[in-house]
Design an enzyme around this catalytic site. Structure first.
Site, PDB file in Angstrom:
ATOM      1  N   SER A  91       2.860  -2.249  10.585  1.00  0.00           N
ATOM      2  CA  SER A  91       4.280  -2.189  10.962  1.00  0.00           C
ATOM      3  C   SER A  91       5.035  -3.500  10.710  1.00  0.00           C
ATOM      4  CB  SER A  91       4.424  -1.742  12.427  1.00  0.00           C
ATOM      5  OG  SER A  91       3.902  -0.432  12.584  1.00  0.00           O
ATOM      6  N   GLU A 121      -7.174   4.424   7.436  1.00  0.00           N
ATOM      7  CA  GLU A 121      -7.027   5.872   7.187  1.00  0.00           C
ATOM      8  C   GLU A 121      -8.290   6.433   6.545  1.00  0.00           C
ATOM      9  OE1 GLU A 121      -3.277   5.569   5.174  1.00  0.00           O
ATOM     10  OE2 GLU A 121      -2.367   4.980   7.085  1.00  0.00           O
ATOM     11  N   GLY A 138       1.567   2.148  10.812  1.00  0.00           N
ATOM     12  CA  GLY A 138       2.484   3.276  10.715  1.00  0.00           C
ATOM     13  C   GLY A 138       3.045   3.715  12.057  1.00  0.00           C
ATOM     14  N   LYS A 179       0.121   4.221  -0.501  1.00  0.00           N
ATOM     15  CA  LYS A 179      -0.578   5.429  -0.010  1.00  0.00           C
ATOM     16  C   LYS A 179      -0.288   6.604  -0.941  1.00  0.00           C
ATOM     17  CE  LYS A 179      -0.192   3.463   4.556  1.00  0.00           C
ATOM     18  NZ  LYS A 179      -0.261   3.639   5.987  1.00  0.00           N
ATOM     19  N   HIS A 221      -9.671   0.811   4.397  1.00  0.00           N
ATOM     20  CA  HIS A 221      -8.412   1.050   5.120  1.00  0.00           C
ATOM     21  C   HIS A 221      -8.676   1.981   6.299  1.00  0.00           C
ATOM     22  CE1 HIS A 221      -4.376   2.448   6.043  1.00  0.00           C
ATOM     23  NE2 HIS A 221      -3.972   1.326   5.493  1.00  0.00           N
ATOM     24  N   GLU A 280      -5.907  -5.371  10.109  1.00  0.00           N
ATOM     25  CA  GLU A 280      -5.007  -4.246  10.335  1.00  0.00           C
ATOM     26  C   GLU A 280      -5.417  -3.523  11.618  1.00  0.00           C
ATOM     27  OE1 GLU A 280      -2.731  -3.108   6.598  1.00  0.00           O
ATOM     28  OE2 GLU A 280      -4.396  -1.732   6.808  1.00  0.00           O
ATOM     29  N   ASN A 338       0.874  -1.178   0.000  1.00  0.00           N
ATOM     30  CA  ASN A 338       0.000   0.000   0.000  1.00  0.00           C
ATOM     31  C   ASN A 338       0.912   1.230   0.000  1.00  0.00           C
ATOM     32  OD1 ASN A 338      -1.829   2.007   0.400  1.00  0.00           O
ATOM     33  ND2 ASN A 338      -2.431   1.387   2.465  1.00  0.00           N
TER      34      ASN A 338
HETATM   35  C1  PEP Z   1      -1.081   0.058   5.928  1.00  0.00           C
HETATM   36  O1  PEP Z   1      -1.178   1.260   5.786  1.00  0.00           O
HETATM   37  O2  PEP Z   1      -1.908  -0.707   5.403  1.00  0.00           O
HETATM   38  C2  PEP Z   1       0.037  -0.439   6.736  1.00  0.00           C
HETATM   39  C3  PEP Z   1       0.024  -1.676   7.121  1.00  0.00           C
HETATM   40  O3  PEP Z   1       1.025   0.470   7.029  1.00  0.00           O
HETATM   41  P1  PEP Z   1       2.406   0.181   7.811  1.00  0.00           P
HETATM   42  O4  PEP Z   1       2.980  -1.098   7.249  1.00  0.00           O
HETATM   43  O5  PEP Z   1       3.262   1.356   7.531  1.00  0.00           O
HETATM   44  O6  PEP Z   1       2.061   0.036   9.254  1.00  0.00           O
END
Ligand code: PEP
Length: 257
Positions: free
Chosen positions: A217, A100, A178, A11, A98, A172, A9
């Site tokens: 992460s 976000e 993040g 973003k 997601h 998630e 992803n």
């Molecule tokens: C994501 O945004 O789907 C995600 C898993 O981000 P990160 O790996 O940076 O935590």
């Protein structure tokens, strides 16, 4: 036996030359290390780059996905993209729900909107990567499994997958995205097993073939421990997908389990 999927992803990051360089480095590594024998890889760029990225991955094992779409087929929806438009670019996946988009960006998507977007994916022949996950306050209140049941069930109302490849789920936890604070392998497995059991009640044994990714992460040094959990079928990767070395490290971890 489920084949792992590692989905990037990106973003709202990178520019076109950087994306092309990244695709080349990932494709070269997949070929040199034969990673596609054991693992699927997808890249989800910002929508405006779907066409050039679909072209960049031609002849490779990499597939492309969008990060979002709008549920209607066409009409007066300025700035939005339909599932059919996304499909026309060559994308095969679309990330939906997601965190976000659920919690951060002004749109604040709810489960009803995510359900309609998932139905639009089905209409256009795209596979949703459906993100579900609890906030930190929900986890501390002991509500994690209820939140997961609700989000998964809501997305699939009148929209049951017919076969395992019609759906990818991504667990998630919002507090892990993040932040550098990943779920422990045990926390991930508990959530994934619960999601699979919930799916079984909704779609029967087809649930055993649906891939459930972990996201939050993931890095090369924690990927293997998470991916060895029995109900974890790969990952949705944010920050670590922006650099060839870390993303390839994560793909390698998935391919070796
Ligand atoms: C994501 O945004 O789907 C995600 C898993 O981000 P990160 O790996 O940076 O935590």
């Amino acid at each position: 036996m489920r084949r792992p999927l590692i989905a990037a992803n990106w973003k709202m990051n990178l520019n076109l030359p950087q994306m092309r360089d990244l695709v080349k480095a990932i494709a070269d590594a997949i070929l040199a290390r034969k990673l596609s024998d054991a693992c699927d890889v997808a890249l989800c760029p910002p929508s405006i780059y779907l066409f050039p990225m679909a072209k960049a991955v031609q002849g490779t094992a990499i597939r492309i996905g969008a990060q979002n779409l709008f549920q209607e087929k066409n009409g007066a929806f300025t700035g939005e993209l339909s599932a059919e438009m996304v499909h026309e670019t060559g994308a095969v996946f679309c990330i939906l729900g997601h965190s976000e988009r659920r919690h951060t960006i002004a749109h604040l998507e709810d489960d009803w909107m995510i359900n309609r977007k998932a139905r639009a994916c089905r209409r256009a022949g795209l596979t949703p990567i459906l993100c579900v996950g609890e906030t930190i306050s929900q986890r501390l209140a002991g509500e994690t499994l209820d939140v997961l049941t609700f989000q998964l069930t809501a997305a699939l109302i009148d929209n049951r997958p017919q076969k395992p490849d019609d759906l990818v789920v991504a667990y998630e936890p919002v507090w892990a995205i993040g932040t550098g604070q990943n779920a422990t392998p045990q926390q991930a497995q508990e959530a994934h097993a619960h999601l699979r059991n919930t799916l079984r009640t909704l779609i029967g044994t087809a649930a055993d073939g649906v891939r459930i990714l972990y996201g939050g992460s993931v890095k090369p040094d924690n990927a293997a421990a998470i991916f060895t959990q029995p109900d974890v079928d790969g990952g949705l990767i944010g920050g670590a997908s922006l650099k060839a070395e870390s993303f390839i490290g994560i793909i390698s971890a998935a391919a070796s389990h």
